[in-house]
Design an enzyme around this catalytic site. Sequence first.
Site, PDB file in Angstrom:
ATOM      1  N   LEU A   1      44.432  36.300  43.985  1.00  0.00           N
ATOM      2  CA  LEU A   1      45.032  37.628  43.854  1.00  0.00           C
ATOM      3  C   LEU A   1      44.373  38.522  44.892  1.00  0.00           C
ATOM      4  O   LEU A   1      43.186  38.352  45.201  1.00  0.00           O
ATOM      5  CB  LEU A   1      44.785  38.219  42.465  1.00  0.00           C
ATOM      6  CG  LEU A   1      45.453  37.571  41.249  1.00  0.00           C
ATOM      7  CD1 LEU A   1      44.997  38.286  39.976  1.00  0.00           C
ATOM      8  CD2 LEU A   1      46.964  37.614  41.368  1.00  0.00           C
ATOM      9  N   ASP A   2      45.113  39.496  45.403  1.00  0.00           N
ATOM     10  CA  ASP A   2      44.515  40.471  46.305  1.00  0.00           C
ATOM     11  C   ASP A   2      43.408  41.227  45.579  1.00  0.00           C
ATOM     12  O   ASP A   2      43.458  41.407  44.357  1.00  0.00           O
ATOM     13  CB  ASP A   2      45.565  41.481  46.790  1.00  0.00           C
ATOM     14  CG  ASP A   2      46.580  40.861  47.727  1.00  0.00           C
ATOM     15  OD1 ASP A   2      46.310  39.759  48.258  1.00  0.00           O
ATOM     16  OD2 ASP A   2      47.643  41.475  47.924  1.00  0.00           O
ATOM     17  N   LYS A   3      42.445  41.694  46.334  1.00  0.00           N
ATOM     18  CA  LYS A   3      41.345  42.461  45.762  1.00  0.00           C
ATOM     19  C   LYS A   3      41.854  43.663  44.984  1.00  0.00           C
ATOM     20  O   LYS A   3      41.319  44.021  43.924  1.00  0.00           O
ATOM     21  CB  LYS A   3      40.411  42.923  46.887  1.00  0.00           C
ATOM     22  CG  LYS A   3      39.214  43.728  46.434  1.00  0.00           C
ATOM     23  CD  LYS A   3      38.340  44.122  47.628  1.00  0.00           C
ATOM     24  CE  LYS A   3      37.147  44.949  47.204  1.00  0.00           C
ATOM     25  NZ  LYS A   3      36.321  45.347  48.371  1.00  0.00           N
TER      26      LYS A   3
END
Length: 352
Positions: free
Chosen positions: A156-158
Amino acid sequence: MKNIIGGKPGPATSQARTGSDAQAVRHLTVDESGAGQRLDNFLFRSLKGVPKTHVYRIIRSGEVRVNKGRAQAETRVEEGDLVRLPPMRVSARSTEVAPAAPAREFALLHEDDALLAVDKPCGVAVHGGSGVSFGVIEQLRSARPAARFLELVHRLDKETSGILLVAKKRSALTNLQEQFRERETGKVYLALVVGDWPDNKKVLDASLARYLVAGAADGKAEGERRVRVVAKDHPDAMRAVTLVRVVARTKLGDEALPLSLLAVTIKTGRTHQIRVHLASAGHPIAGDEKYGDFALNRALQKAGLKRMFLHAWRLRFTHPVSGETMKLQAVLPSELATLLDPAILTDIYASA
């Protein structure tokens, strides 16, 4: 790909030299313990003392070869693969053991002998990488020193919160990653976008390509990785399909900005896919600092939105051991839920 930790020196391997001496070209053969790992993770564990930024640089430049061919950072190595490493300088100082990531447990949505699912908060990377010392996986390993195996199933993106799967067995990792590759999972996100999303716009089928933004004026040698929509015949085009359903329409702030809450299902797992697809359709995600409407983001900040409104809400997959259909859900974190009318939240969770 496999982790470097599971690599064995190949026939052309030379020993590392410190100080001003450079290593010769080396070859590592991936063994069973490294099978299934991403190339970048494999190299991080193999090249102790080499900065992660340099690891990414030699991968992008093509100096790292897998079975004599170029590979990407996300390429997964398999048992028996031969990984070529270019000559590199490693200072004596850089070979010192880096401090361990701080131990941290995350809110659990599910755990058994094969896997665990955490509710990842916004602002935490899933793993260490460019400019990030550690992420969820490193912190989990520190918190669970007795765990023999902990590996990320996906990413997942940060800036994205929500469901993140971690495998506790090699067989579970391989099985789950195969499900993701073959699109046998169901991943649904909640995204708040700017404007009134048209009800008839339900499928976004636009190819994506990655590129590097020119280095910043602060002297950074390399640019930031970004993604954009390209023509299907573009040489770097990767097909990406996103399904969109309007959950609710709302407004936020003194200017009463129209916003749409969407349930977004991704049929492919491209980097920044949801963010780029929605922005290219003229409805960027609220609070998105990379692909969003920056002027509107400032107005939304004043109205209480302090982060990107993208949340990995639901995940369906087949349990790698039992074969049971797993259906997980992560409720909206409070910093997002408080921005929505209670009636909207009731409708969201009533549809579970």
